[in-house]
Design an enzyme around this catalytic site. Structure first.
Site, short mmCIF file in Angstrom:
data_model
loop_
_atom_site.label_atom_id
_atom_site.label_comp_id
_atom_site.label_asym_id
_atom_site.label_seq_id
_atom_site.Cartn_x
_atom_site.Cartn_y
_atom_site.Cartn_z
N ASP A 8 59.66 -9.85 43.39
CA ASP A 8 58.24 -9.34 43.72
C ASP A 8 57.69 -10.60 44.58
OD1 ASP A 8 57.88 -11.98 42.10
OD2 ASP A 8 56.69 -10.93 40.60
N CYS A 70 61.62 -12.99 40.21
CA CYS A 70 60.32 -13.12 39.86
C CYS A 70 59.90 -14.49 39.73
CB CYS A 70 60.01 -12.10 39.08
SG CYS A 70 60.23 -12.52 37.16
N THR A 72 59.35 -16.31 37.03
CA THR A 72 60.17 -16.82 35.72
C THR A 72 61.57 -16.17 35.74
OG1 THR A 72 59.41 -15.14 34.08
CG2 THR A 72 58.15 -17.07 34.47
N HIS A 103 81.16 -13.21 28.48
CA HIS A 103 80.86 -12.51 27.46
C HIS A 103 80.07 -11.24 27.12
CE1 HIS A 103 81.53 -16.60 24.89
NE2 HIS A 103 82.35 -16.33 26.08
N HIS A 139 84.81 -9.37 22.98
CA HIS A 139 83.52 -9.16 23.80
C HIS A 139 83.51 -7.67 24.44
CE1 HIS A 139 83.22 -13.48 23.94
NE2 HIS A 139 84.42 -13.78 24.64
#
Ligand code: RB5
Length: 147
Positions: A8, A70, A72, A103, A139
């Site tokens: 963004d 973005c 965060t 993982h 996994h």
């Protein structure tokens, strides 16, 4: 390999260097093809639109992996993870990036412009790209259970 990349407006937030073009150039410098889904400047754009475009590029086979940016990293990751088959991971350290590939078989890396320094983003991208999915039974079983 093709990596779909999008952000963004946080990807063009001052002060320069702007993260979006810098990260694209960084990935290209590794010999990886980039599918740039936007945005392309500092005008505000709603991060779910970009996260959906990167997710759809992977699910349609246009790209193998994705990198989203973005403010965060959280908004794009929440959105991307609503798509079945997408495993999007917010990472703030190279070790998180390595472990989420090993993982969780992460197929989208989410980074926060306001959280992680640009040089650290480079190190996170390196760790994420270079770590293969673990084929250890535990996994694979756990990733399968994600649906
Ligand atoms: C945009 O200001 C900001 O909300 C967005 O980049 C992101 O951080 C949302 O999670």
């Amino acid at each position: 390999m093709i990596i779909a990349m999008g952000s963004d407006h946080a990807g063009y937030e001052d002060p320069p260097p702007h993260y979006k073009p810098a990260l694209i150039e960084y990935v290209k410098s590794k010999g990886i093809e980039v599918l740039d889904v936007g945005c392309y400047g500092p005008d505000a754009v709603d991060y779910p639109e970009i996260a959906n475009l990167v997710s759809e590029a992977i699910l349609s086979g246009k790209a193998e992996l994705g990198i989203l940016l973005c403010g965060t990293g959280i908004g794009v990751s929440i959105t991307a993870n609503r798509h079945p088959g997408i495993r999007a991971s917010v990472c703030t350290t190279p070790e998180m990036a390595r472990l989420t590939r090993e993982h969780n078989h992460s197929n989208i890396l989410c980074l926060g412009r306001r959280i992680v320094a640009l040089e650290d983003c480079y190190a996170i991208i390196d760790a994420w790209i270079n770590e293969p999915y673990s084929q250890a039974d535990r996994h694979v079983r756990r990733v399968t259970k994600m649906g």
